[in-house]
Design an enzyme around this catalytic site. Structure first.
Site, PDB file in Angstrom:
ATOM      1  N   LEU A 127      70.726  19.089  31.188  1.00  0.00           N
ATOM      2  CA  LEU A 127      71.146  18.605  29.849  1.00  0.00           C
ATOM      3  C   LEU A 127      72.959  18.835  29.691  1.00  0.00           C
ATOM      4  O   LEU A 127      73.241  19.880  29.828  1.00  0.00           O
ATOM      5  CB  LEU A 127      70.617  18.995  28.822  1.00  0.00           C
ATOM      6  CG  LEU A 127      71.165  18.595  27.129  1.00  0.00           C
ATOM      7  CD1 LEU A 127      71.144  16.830  27.188  1.00  0.00           C
ATOM      8  CD2 LEU A 127      70.308  19.278  26.254  1.00  0.00           C
ATOM      9  N   SER A 128      73.785  17.697  29.210  1.00  0.00           N
ATOM     10  CA  SER A 128      75.212  18.125  28.996  1.00  0.00           C
ATOM     11  C   SER A 128      75.830  18.932  29.998  1.00  0.00           C
ATOM     12  O   SER A 128      75.929  18.228  31.238  1.00  0.00           O
ATOM     13  CB  SER A 128      75.045  18.878  27.740  1.00  0.00           C
ATOM     14  OG  SER A 128      76.195  18.380  26.986  1.00  0.00           O
ATOM     15  N   SER A 129      76.282  20.074  29.876  1.00  0.00           N
ATOM     16  CA  SER A 129      76.863  20.680  30.913  1.00  0.00           C
ATOM     17  C   SER A 129      76.107  21.062  32.073  1.00  0.00           C
ATOM     18  O   SER A 129      76.260  21.241  33.180  1.00  0.00           O
ATOM     19  CB  SER A 129      77.497  22.067  30.202  1.00  0.00           C
ATOM     20  OG  SER A 129      76.773  22.789  29.860  1.00  0.00           O
ATOM     21  N   ALA A 132      75.979  17.842  33.967  1.00  0.00           N
ATOM     22  CA  ALA A 132      77.304  17.691  34.742  1.00  0.00           C
ATOM     23  C   ALA A 132      77.001  18.727  36.031  1.00  0.00           C
ATOM     24  O   ALA A 132      77.656  18.399  37.178  1.00  0.00           O
ATOM     25  CB  ALA A 132      78.344  17.928  33.915  1.00  0.00           C
TER      26      ALA A 132
END
Length: 306
Positions: A127-129, A132
């Site tokens: 999720l999110s970072s 990424a």
């Protein structure tokens, strides 16, 4: 079916996993019904989260109990990043053989050896970072993964420093489609079968703009040779799902844009099929990304023990 009782103490620390150049933590969850040569899912938390809180919210260990799936939770240290984000945008943490990606690769190797995991059935999500960083891992170590799922994340190497990362998160700028493809191809010397890609994003996400989801899809379309419009569009639990298939019919990319959702992991906690627990960045929207990602990877099929 095993009913998941949310708590924060289900995970076991992995004390040693190589040189660990990224100085990360590692924890596992190995269900009692895990079979020899079973699959492994690597799960990357988001900013301000921990492995335990992400597991509780997403319900992954509940699904692991159902289906006999091993879990690995890499964890960030606040000494590396003040808000606990994976450093997906830093040069030293976005290349094969260095920093956080190498740490995650080393812990995967250790867990595969420790628990007799099938190395051809290793998957990654975040999720999110963490999403990424999942993009980073799929690009830099594609031979390790059969599939990946990126939730509210960004394309591989869409940013090279913190300022660029902030702009990309808001949907500004970024590499061209040709460059996005080249960045993945240049991240390793891989020539085999590429991992399948599942992309999830909220249409009302004001932290990481949903244009990043479309960029991730485009980054992988050329890799999988499925350029152009989706093979089909359908609705799953009322949410549009776009799918790109190879000529033989194998699904290689899927995308869910949940229009009413903000920044976080979509969950569905109620009922017999419920997983996880609503909380910060764990958003009750009536669809479980955990369960559907597992379906996409073939982990919740009859063969997987469900």
């Amino acid at each position: 079916m095993t009913i998941f009782s949310p708590n924060l103490d289900r995970l076991t620390v992995v004390n040693s996993f190589g040189s660990d150049p990224g100085s990360l933590r590692a924890k596992t969850y190995i269900p009692k019904n895990f079979p020899k040569n079973g699959p492994l899912v690597v799960i990357l938390h988001g900013s301000t989260q921990s492995a335990e809180s992400y597991n509780t919210g997403s319900g992954w260990s509940g699904l692991a109990d159902e289906c006999g799936v091993a879990l690995l939770f890499p964890g960030q240290r606040r000494t590396n990043n003040a808000i606990g984000s994976f450093n997906w945008f830093k040069t030293g943490d976005s290349h094969r053989g260095d920093g956080e990606p190498l740490s995650i690769r080393q812990m995967i190797g250790q867990v595969v050896d420790n628990h007799a995991i099938d190395p051809s059935r290793v998957f990654i999500t975040g999720l999110s970072s963490g999403g990424a960083m999942a993009s980073v891992m799929l690009a830099t170590y594609p031979e390790v993964f059969a599939g990946g799922a990126i939730i509210a994340g960004l394309p591989y190497r869409s940013a090279r420093n913190l300022m660029q990362a902030i702009f990309r998160m808001k949907g500004y700028g970024g590499p061209s489609d040709r460059k996005l493809d080249a960045l993945v191809r240049g991240a390793s010397k891989f020539t085999g079968t590429w991992p399948t890609i599942s992309v999830w994003h909220g249409g009302r996400d004001t932290t990481v703009d949903s244009s990043n989801a479309d960029s991730i899809v485009r980054q992988w379309q050329k890799i999988h040779k499925v350029e152009g419009p989706p093979t089909r569009i359908e609705k799953i639990d009322g949410i549009p799902r776009q799918v790109w298939c190879e000529p033989g019919g194998r699904e290689v990319i899927e995308e869910y844009i949940i229009e009413r959702m903000g920044h976080g992991t979509p969950i569905s906690a109620a009922g017999d099929q419920g997983l996880g627990k609503e909380g910060e960045y764990m958003l009750e929207v009536g669809i479980s990304s955990t369960r559907h990602i597992a379906d996409f990877w073939g982990l919740s099929s009859t063969e997987a023990g469900c």
